[in-house]
Each structure stands twice: as C-alpha cells, then as structure tokens.
Design a protein around this motif. Structure first.
Motif, short mmCIF file in Angstrom:
data_model
loop_
_atom_site.label_atom_id
_atom_site.label_comp_id
_atom_site.label_asym_id
_atom_site.label_seq_id
_atom_site.Cartn_x
_atom_site.Cartn_y
_atom_site.Cartn_z
N GLY A 84 -25.49 -0.77 19.19
CA GLY A 84 -26.65 -1.47 19.96
C GLY A 84 -26.86 -1.14 21.41
O GLY A 84 -28.24 -1.00 21.96
N ASN A 85 -25.87 -1.17 21.99
CA ASN A 85 -26.54 -0.83 23.67
C ASN A 85 -24.88 -0.33 23.98
O ASN A 85 -23.71 0.47 23.61
N LEU A 86 -25.82 0.81 25.27
CA LEU A 86 -24.29 1.47 26.21
C LEU A 86 -23.76 0.60 27.16
O LEU A 86 -24.25 0.00 28.17
N ALA A 87 -22.45 -0.28 26.76
CA ALA A 87 -21.52 -0.43 27.63
C ALA A 87 -21.46 0.78 29.12
O ALA A 87 -21.44 1.52 28.82
N LYS A 88 -21.34 -0.66 29.89
CA LYS A 88 -21.08 -0.26 31.11
C LYS A 88 -19.42 0.65 30.66
O LYS A 88 -20.00 2.07 31.60
N GLU A 89 -18.94 0.46 30.85
CA GLU A 89 -17.01 1.32 30.39
C GLU A 89 -17.98 2.70 29.46
O GLU A 89 -17.26 4.30 30.15
N GLU A 90 -18.46 2.46 28.73
CA GLU A 90 -18.66 3.68 27.88
C GLU A 90 -19.67 4.70 28.81
O GLU A 90 -19.77 5.54 27.99
N LYS A 91 -20.74 3.93 29.66
CA LYS A 91 -21.81 4.72 29.97
C LYS A 91 -20.78 5.31 31.07
O LYS A 91 -21.32 6.97 31.33
N ALA A 92 -20.11 5.02 31.83
CA ALA A 92 -19.45 5.43 33.17
C ALA A 92 -18.53 6.51 32.11
O ALA A 92 -18.51 8.12 32.93
N LEU A 93 -17.81 6.89 31.13
CA LEU A 93 -17.14 7.89 30.68
C LEU A 93 -18.20 8.88 30.13
O LEU A 93 -18.05 10.40 30.42
N VAL A 94 -19.46 8.64 29.55
CA VAL A 94 -20.20 9.51 28.73
C VAL A 94 -20.73 9.85 30.03
O VAL A 94 -21.01 11.56 30.09
N LEU A 95 -21.74 9.54 31.07
CA LEU A 95 -21.83 10.01 32.23
C LEU A 95 -20.57 11.21 33.43
O LEU A 95 -20.98 11.95 33.29
N SER A 96 -19.85 10.48 32.85
CA SER A 96 -18.57 11.50 33.72
C SER A 96 -18.14 12.49 32.93
O SER A 96 -18.29 13.66 33.59
N PHE A 97 -18.22 12.93 31.50
CA PHE A 97 -18.10 13.86 30.62
C PHE A 97 -19.52 14.54 31.37
O PHE A 97 -19.56 15.98 31.19
#
Ligand SMILES: [Zn+2]
Length: 149
Positions: A84-97
């Motif tokens: 449903g949503n991009l959790a904060k921790e998930e977003k941080a990882l994906v962004l760094s990638f």
C-alpha cells in the motif's frame, strides 16, 4: 537478462527493502515469487538471498548492466509498495540505491508513480466485474466473457 551468479545479489537487494520495515507481508512474498519466475531464479537463490539479509551480511549492490539495475530498482519499488505505501525505511533504502545507480530525483518520481499505477491496475483487475471469473492481473479484458477491465 542477468547471469546466474548475479541472481542472489539481485534478489537480496529486493529482500533488503522488504525487510526494512521489519516484516515480510504475504503480498510482498508473492510479488517476490513472480520476480523470481521472471528472472528465472530458483528457490535456492531466493533462500540464499533471504539468508544474507537475515544474517545481516549484505549491503545493497547494483548488479548487471544499467538496464538491469533500473529493473532491479523498479522491482524494489514495486515490492515495497505492494502493501500500500512506501514505508520510511523502505523509501530510504530504495532512494540510496537509486542514487547509487545515478537515477535522478525526477526519474525516481516517475518510477514510483508508474509503479503505483501498475499496482492499482492489478488490484482492480483480479476478478471480472461482470462474470466473476478470475483473470490475469494485467489482462485488458476478461478471457471468459470479454468484459473490458
Ligand atoms: Zn468476465
């Protein structure tokens, strides 16, 4: 297509994102399985990837050609947004990638919005609204009755 020895790091990148919020949801697991099918990864590749993450001996590693890296990023976003949503921790990882493989902010935003669209479409098309037949997630019309979805 990514080569056999790159399958585990490719999958581990995705598992790392799923694992970032501490839980692996059922929806995320099924998304992971369909990715495995697409890249022709076996169960043992996935299990090894999960082990790497669980034992904390893996950091995000872009693998393959640029197109593989982008595809990997898309998979990471897709799986992360499945619940449903991009959790904060998930977003941080994906962004760094994304930063690592030199994807710009606006390219990243495009990937996220396209992924959201894709997920919404899959949600709305699982069962035919006319005859109730279950149909392919990305089907444009029902294979039983022809109803567009
Ligand atoms: Zn139908």
């Amino acid at each position: 297509m990514i080569t056999k020895e790159l399958l585990v790091p490719y999958l581990a990148n995705i598992v790392a994102v799923i694992h970032a919020d501490g839980v692996i949801q059922e929806e995320e697991t099924s998304a992971l399985e369909s990715i495995c099918q697409r890249i022709e990864a076996g169960r043992e590749d996935l299990e090894e990837a999960i082990r790497c993450i669980a034992e904390n001996r893996f950091r995000l590693t872009p693998v393959g050609r640029f197109s593989d890296k982008v595809r990997n990023l898309e998979d990471m976003v897709f799986v992360a947004m499945k619940d449903g949503n991009l959790a904060k921790e998930e977003k941080a990882l994906v962004l760094s990638f994304a930063k690592n493989i030199q994807i710009t902010q606006s390219q990243f935003r495009t990937i996220v919005s396209e992924t959201k669209l894709k997920i919404d479409l899959q949600r709305s098309c699982r069962v035919c609204t006319q005859c109730g037949a279950s149909i392919q997630a990305d089907a444009r019309f029902c294979t039983e009755c022809g109803n567009p979805c």
